[in-house]
Design an enzyme around this catalytic site. Structure first.
Site, mmCIF file in Angstrom:
data_model
loop_
_atom_site.group_PDB
_atom_site.id
_atom_site.type_symbol
_atom_site.label_atom_id
_atom_site.label_comp_id
_atom_site.label_asym_id
_atom_site.label_seq_id
_atom_site.Cartn_x
_atom_site.Cartn_y
_atom_site.Cartn_z
ATOM 1 N N PRO A 274 0.753 -1.160 -0.110
ATOM 2 C CA PRO A 274 0.049 0.058 0.035
ATOM 3 C C PRO A 274 0.684 1.232 0.004
ATOM 4 O O PRO A 274 1.951 1.229 0.677
ATOM 5 C CB PRO A 274 -0.698 -0.123 1.230
ATOM 6 N N CYS A 347 5.056 29.082 -15.546
ATOM 7 C CA CYS A 347 4.695 29.667 -16.948
ATOM 8 C C CYS A 347 4.272 28.300 -17.670
ATOM 9 O O CYS A 347 4.820 28.173 -18.576
ATOM 10 C CB CYS A 347 6.182 30.457 -17.557
ATOM 11 N N GLU A 348 3.182 28.058 -17.200
ATOM 12 C CA GLU A 348 2.437 26.956 -17.899
ATOM 13 C C GLU A 348 0.903 27.321 -17.669
ATOM 14 O O GLU A 348 0.414 27.365 -16.349
ATOM 15 C CB GLU A 348 2.782 25.667 -17.434
HETATM 16 C C1 LIG Z 1 2.889 2.406 -7.081
HETATM 17 C C2 LIG Z 1 2.899 1.064 -6.815
HETATM 18 C C3 LIG Z 1 2.015 0.586 -5.579
HETATM 19 C C4 LIG Z 1 1.553 1.448 -4.456
HETATM 20 O O1 LIG Z 1 0.196 1.943 -5.230
HETATM 21 P P1 LIG Z 1 -0.778 2.711 -4.150
HETATM 22 O O2 LIG Z 1 -1.874 2.886 -5.252
HETATM 23 O O3 LIG Z 1 -0.049 3.917 -3.817
HETATM 24 O O4 LIG Z 1 -1.249 1.710 -3.179
HETATM 25 C C5 LIG Z 1 2.401 -0.610 -5.193
HETATM 26 N N1 LIG Z 1 3.199 -1.494 -5.888
HETATM 27 C C6 LIG Z 1 3.651 -1.285 -6.954
HETATM 28 C C7 LIG Z 1 4.513 -2.240 -7.854
HETATM 29 C C8 LIG Z 1 3.587 0.083 -7.648
HETATM 30 O O5 LIG Z 1 4.168 0.622 -8.819
#
Ligand SMILES: *Cc1c(COP(=O)(O)O)cnc(C)c1O
Length: 422
Positions: A274, A347-348
């Site tokens: 997570p 500046c965008e």
């Molecule tokens: C980005 C990523 C996560 C975390 O994703 P969340 O949506 O922030 O929980 C976990 N595992 C991998 C391989 C990722 O690329």
């Protein structure tokens, strides 16, 4: 639930008034609540209590070493996607035996560093990556622990840029090809097969796609076992969403309950990665209004609030059209409301925090809180327009700590060499 609340119309982070920190550190700055980080980590992790598991925080969501250290203390590991993230984790005291290495483009140097650090497992995403890992491990006279990231071809029903588990995405190996890769890996001297992994996307607000992916993974593990390949770790990736606006993502415990029920009595250690769900609502970006103006020349009148935070500080609105709630740090109950674009100094035209947003009337010098900025906020910040990156501050109860000082101009040119070709 987070610890950013009003007391007498002033926004507090835990027991500290946000304006007090703004006076001390200046703006813009990221502000994290330690209690919220801890609460969110525990809320997620405790859903899997009693089932063998490891919660590996996705470092790319929020990479400050003080925050990584906290998760390490709470028993967490880390999901990394680069040598730089490995470096951070080691600095933060995360146990390497709890580090998972994901990502489609690992270099030889990065593989070497991770092998020397003795991380738990590489999530391999292609046949060529497996060959390279075998070579690098052989050079070091060691064995590389691996899982393959399989692409289950499941629609996560999220933003196209953060959907990763469809056949058309660059991630993982299609389930059908993965079988052959496991057989190849089994016969390699310097590869040790430990698991199977997947990660289907980010900001998922439904449980079904996770369960659909898990079902496919289970069937796949059964096919591996028929071929005598035993799997010890099942890595379900990250992706549980949060509330930015009116989304209703599953509670982490409901997600955990669904996963556990689908797993049944499967004899594996679960790995979870997570990111957003832990830190997203544990951080805000505090910015000061520099100017307000009305452009009345066109077909319709447009009101702008120009703040001192920009797309280099928080990229999500520009990059994904993402919604972040914006609140005045001090509520004044007199001025009425107006519809404004909240924009930065870059500046965008794409440099905005919010468009056509109804906000209590604000004035020069007011502080605004850009909520839900704790994930993919500072970690995606850049120096575009030669803007020094913001400070990061963490509140613990009635105390606060600067966990990253604001950059200075000298930081902008670190590593640059003043060459004159004659
Ligand atoms: C980005 C990523 C996560 C975390 O994703 P969340 O949506 O922030 O929980 C976990 N595992 C991998 C391989 C990722 O690329």
């Amino acid at each position: 639930m987070h610890h950013f609340e009003y007391r007498d119309d002033t926004l507090y982070c835990e027991d500290i008034a946000v304006p007090r920190i703004a006076r001390a550190v200046g703006t813009p700055f990221y502000l994290y609540s330690h209690a919220t980080l801890e609460r969110h980590f525990k809320a997620f992790d405790s859903g899997f209590e009693g089932f063998p598991h490891l919660t590996c925080f996705a470092v790319k969501a929020c990479s400050n070493i003080s925050i990584l250290r906290l998760f390490g203390h709470l028993g967490g590991g880390a999901d990394i996607v680069s040598g730089g993230e490995l470096f951070r984790c080691l600095k933060a005291g995360i146990d390497p035996a709890r580090i998972i290495y994901s990502g489609v483009g690992k270099t030889r140097a990065e593989m070497r560093e991770a092998l020397l650090a003795r991380i738990l497992m590489f999530n391999v995403e292609s046949a060529q990556e497996l060959d390279r890992l075998q070579e690098v491990a052989a050079e070091l006279g060691t064995r590389a622990p691996v899982a393959f990231r399989v692409n289950p071809d499941v629609d996560p029903k999220t933003h196209a840029y953060i959907s990763t588990g469809l056949a058309k995405n660059k991630f993982g190996i299609p389930v059908d090809e993965a079988l052959a890769e496991y057989e190849r890996a089994r016969d390699m001297d310097n590869i040790e097969i430990l698991g199977v992994s997947c990660h289907i996307g980010s900001q998922l607000t439904q449980i079904d796609p996770f369960i659909e992916a898990l079902r496919k993974l289970k069937r796949f593990v059964a096919r591996l076992e028929e071929r005598g390949i035993a799997i010890r770790y099942l890595d379900l990736g990250g992706g549980v969403g949060i509330t930015y606006d009116d989304e209703q993502p599953p509670h982490p415990h409901d997600y955990a309950a669904a996963v556990r029920s689908e797993l049944g009595d499967m004899d594996v250690t679960l790995i979870l990665e997570p990111g957003r769900v832990i830190t997203g609502n544990a951080g805000i970006l505090v910015t000061e209004v520099q100017y307000t103006k009305v452009n009345a020349g066109g077909e319709e009148e447009k009101r702008f609030v120009i703040v001192d935070a920009a797309m280099n500080d928080l990229t999500r609105p520009s990059l994904y059209g993402a919604y972040h709630e914006i609140q005045p740090v001090v509520r004044r109950n007199d001025g009425g409301e107006e519809v404004v674009d909240i924009v930065g100094p870059i500046c965008e035209t794409g440099d905005f925090m919010a468009r056509d947003r109804c906000l209590p009337r604000v004035a020069q010098g007011d502080l605004l809180a850009i909520m839900s900025s704790g994930a993919y906020g500072f970690s995606m910040a850049s120096n575009y327009n030669s803007r020094p990156r913001a400070a990061e501050v963490m509140v613990c109860g009635d105390r606060y700590h600067v966990i990253r000082r604001r950059e200075e101009y000298d930081d902008l040119i670190v590593g640059e060499i003043n060459v004159e070709c004659s």
